[in-house]
Design a protein around this motif. Structure first.
Motif, short mmCIF file in Angstrom:
data_model
loop_
_atom_site.label_atom_id
_atom_site.label_comp_id
_atom_site.label_asym_id
_atom_site.label_seq_id
_atom_site.Cartn_x
_atom_site.Cartn_y
_atom_site.Cartn_z
N GLN A 5 26.22 -8.09 -9.09
CA GLN A 5 25.03 -7.82 -8.18
C GLN A 5 24.26 -8.16 -7.80
O GLN A 5 23.81 -8.47 -6.36
CB GLN A 5 25.22 -6.19 -8.45
N LEU A 8 24.25 -11.79 -6.92
CA LEU A 8 24.55 -11.76 -5.65
C LEU A 8 23.77 -11.29 -4.74
O LEU A 8 23.75 -11.57 -3.19
CB LEU A 8 26.28 -10.82 -5.07
N PHE A 12 22.73 -13.14 -1.32
CA PHE A 12 22.85 -12.60 0.12
C PHE A 12 21.14 -12.84 1.07
O PHE A 12 21.02 -12.88 2.18
CB PHE A 12 23.78 -11.40 0.26
N ILE A 53 27.14 -4.66 -0.96
CA ILE A 53 28.17 -5.53 -0.40
C ILE A 53 29.40 -5.77 -0.04
O ILE A 53 30.17 -5.88 -1.21
CB ILE A 53 27.37 -6.97 -0.11
N ILE A 58 31.49 -9.91 2.03
CA ILE A 58 31.17 -11.37 1.52
C ILE A 58 31.72 -12.00 1.72
O ILE A 58 31.41 -13.25 1.67
CB ILE A 58 31.62 -11.47 -0.03
N PRO A 69 29.11 -17.49 -2.91
CA PRO A 69 28.19 -16.27 -3.61
C PRO A 69 28.03 -16.86 -4.82
O PRO A 69 29.63 -16.72 -5.63
CB PRO A 69 28.00 -15.18 -2.95
#
Length: 213
Positions: A5, A8, A12, A53, A58, A69
């Motif tokens: 996470q 990611l 982002f 997210i 995503i 990602p």
């Protein structure tokens, strides 16, 4: 927050960092800029300031930024809108300063041809963004559209559209009902420019996709 996470979130955060990127992504995905701000927040566990997210974002962000990602490297079908190198669409104009698309009187009506997105239909065309009217991230990106509505239809309200005005300007804007509530007039919004208020629309087409050239 788990390591995947965190990776990611960092991806982002970096993708939405350039000026105008967060607002443009919001316009393209239907999420609000506030929701996107919460998704990209790396600094807090406060649920009021942070949001995980969701998978659909995503995928939409991967398509929008043409980048997979961390943890989703195998999802190559998300990239390039499944561009088919055998199929092309015409480039019919350039979106320049002021978000005005300048069309040239060529005999075949085309300035160039580019690979078609997967969702291309027989009427799909493209314009190339020149300048930073949608934010610097999108200079030289291609905007695909079709299904021109004349007059504009209600399903295009609050959507990012290619918009034709009666004075022959062609703009890439988010269409909103006029705040003045004057029948037949609309407000046009964009990232880097002041809104255009109370204008009639001769035709409009929802943006199908935006991809880097």
């Amino acid at each position: 927050m788990s390591d995947p996470q965190i990776a990611l979130k960092r991806w982002f955060h970096e993708k939405t960092a350039p000026h105008g990127a967060k607002k443009a992504l919001a316009d393209a995905t239907g999420y609000t800029p506030t929701q996107i701000s919460r998704m990209r927040n790396l600094e807090t566990d406060d649920p009021k300031k942070r949001q995980e997210i969701p998978l659909d974002m995503i995928e939409k962000a991967a398509r929008f930024f043409d980048s997979l990602p961390p943890g989703f490297e195998g999802m190559t079908q998300w990239l390039d809108h499944h561009v088919d190198s055998e199929k092309t669409v015409p480039v019919v104009g350039y979106v320049g300063a002021g978000a005005e698309a300048h069309f040239y009187a060529l005999s075949d009506g085309e300035l160039d041809r580019v690979p078609a997105p997967e969702n291309a239909g027989p009427e799909t065309v493209a314009v190339e963004i020149r300048g930073e009217s949608l934010g610097p991230l999108f200079a030289r990106w291609l905007v695909h559209y079709d299904e021109i509505r004349s007059p504009i239809t209600s399903d295009l309200i609050n959507q990012l559209c290619v918009v034709g005005l009666p004075d022959d300007r062609v703009l890439v804007k988010k269409v909103r009902n006029s705040k003045s509530k004057t029948p037949g007039l609309y407000d046009l919004l964009s990232n880097a420019e002041d809104p255009i208020f109370d204008v009639p629309i001769a035709w409009a087409a929802k943006v199908k996709s935006m991809v880097p050239r």
